[in-house]
Design an enzyme around this catalytic site. Structure first.
Site, PDB file in Angstrom:
ATOM      1  N   CYS A   1      66.228  42.531  37.442  1.00 51.79           N
ATOM      2  CA  CYS A   1      66.860  42.557  36.135  1.00 51.79           C
ATOM      3  C   CYS A   1      67.749  43.789  36.021  1.00 51.79           C
ATOM      4  CB  CYS A   1      65.786  42.589  35.046  1.00 51.79           C
ATOM      5  SG  CYS A   1      66.405  42.595  33.371  1.00 51.79           S
ATOM      6  N   LEU A   2      68.932  43.624  35.430  1.00 56.01           N
ATOM      7  CA  LEU A   2      69.834  44.758  35.256  1.00 56.01           C
ATOM      8  C   LEU A   2      69.213  45.847  34.384  1.00 56.01           C
ATOM      9  CD1 LEU A   2      73.222  42.880  34.699  1.00 56.01           C
ATOM     10  CD2 LEU A   2      72.410  44.004  36.786  1.00 56.01           C
TER      11      LEU A   2
ATOM     12  N   GLY B   1      73.306  37.169  35.372  1.00 57.18           N
ATOM     13  CA  GLY B   1      73.079  36.804  33.987  1.00 57.18           C
ATOM     14  C   GLY B   1      73.009  38.050  33.134  1.00 57.18           C
TER      15      GLY B   1
ATOM     16  N   HIS C   1      65.224  33.125  32.900  1.00 53.78           N
ATOM     17  CA  HIS C   1      65.137  34.588  32.859  1.00 53.78           C
ATOM     18  C   HIS C   1      65.918  35.127  31.657  1.00 53.78           C
ATOM     19  CE1 HIS C   1      65.023  38.664  34.826  1.00 53.78           C
ATOM     20  NE2 HIS C   1      66.059  38.813  34.019  1.00 53.78           N
ATOM     21  N   GLU C   2      67.151  34.660  31.480  1.00 53.11           N
ATOM     22  CA  GLU C   2      67.969  35.160  30.363  1.00 53.11           C
ATOM     23  C   GLU C   2      67.429  34.679  29.014  1.00 53.11           C
ATOM     24  OE1 GLU C   2      69.962  37.538  30.962  1.00 53.11           O
ATOM     25  OE2 GLU C   2      69.806  37.244  33.122  1.00 53.11           O
TER      26      GLU C   2
ATOM     27  N   GLN D   1      70.427  43.017  26.106  1.00 53.27           N
ATOM     28  CA  GLN D   1      70.618  43.982  27.181  1.00 53.27           C
ATOM     29  C   GLN D   1      71.825  44.887  26.949  1.00 53.27           C
ATOM     30  OE1 GLN D   1      70.210  40.762  30.365  1.00 53.27           O
ATOM     31  NE2 GLN D   1      69.423  42.599  31.386  1.00 53.27           N
TER      32      GLN D   1
ATOM     33  N   HIS E   1      64.807  36.900  27.683  1.00 53.90           N
ATOM     34  CA  HIS E   1      65.322  38.098  27.005  1.00 53.90           C
ATOM     35  C   HIS E   1      65.493  37.846  25.503  1.00 53.90           C
ATOM     36  CE1 HIS E   1      66.051  41.151  30.013  1.00 53.90           C
ATOM     37  NE2 HIS E   1      66.630  40.280  30.817  1.00 53.90           N
TER      38      HIS E   1
END
Length: 184
Positions: A97-98, A44, A139-140, A49, A143
């Site tokens: 997470c990225l 994702g 999760h996304e 991000q 953000h």
């Protein structure tokens, strides 16, 4: 175009994202976000991000599923999403997470959600998702609300990851993808 990922500590990750004007042409950005997510081996990616403070995220939950899973994964775009409800049993799963490489923690979330969103063609949808797909969406979505998975960590566990979070923000954690760090 592959964007660099914004690292933990950048203020954009803690801000609520702005709505996108309905009908706006964001097809190139969506394509770039999928390319960026795929390049980083993510499941994702939310617009904040990549330093875009707008309500947009992409997912590919099929990468989270085992071969034996009955759940079907999805590669989807969510524009201006609103989670209408979350329900079902809460369950824990180790998330990463990225934007926060090399940090993982078990996070508890409800198993099912109902979400309203626009797809890439500006069609309004209301759908229910469960299991891993729901988790990736949650999760996304966080953000877009300025919430990171590490915000759910409390007490001793939070203190244990604090030094790693500082290292992430300083660029001391190596990644296979390009990142932008707040302090370096």
């Amino acid at each position: 175009m592959i964007y660099p990922i914004i690292a933990y500590g950048n203020p954009i990750l803690k801000r609520e994202a702005a709505e996108i004007n309905e009908g706006e042409d964001i097809n190139e950005l969506i394509s770039d976000m999928f390319d960026t997510m795929d390049n980083a081996n993510g499941v994702g990616l939310a617009a904040p991000q990549i330093n875009k403070g707008i309500r947009l995220f992409v997912i590919d939950s099929s990468l989270m599923l085992d071969e034996d899973s009955e759940e079907k994964g999805f590669r989807k775009v969510f524009i201006n999403p609103i989670i209408l409800d979350e329900y079902g049993d809460d369950y824990g799963f180790e998330e990463g997470c990225l934007s926060i490489p090399d940090v993982r923690a078990e996070i508890t979330r409800p198993e099912t959600l109902t979400i309203e969103y626009f797809d890439e063609n500006w069609n309004l949808k209301e759908e229910e998702f469960s299991g891993m797909t729901a988790r990736v969406i949650q999760h996304e979505y966080d953000h877009l609300e300025g919430i990171l998975f590490v915000d759910y960590i409390k007490g001793l566990k939070k203190r244990l990851v604090k030094s790693k979070l500082i290292d992430v923000s300083k660029g001391k954690i190596p990644t296979d993808y390009s990142m932008i760090y707040p302090t370096r």
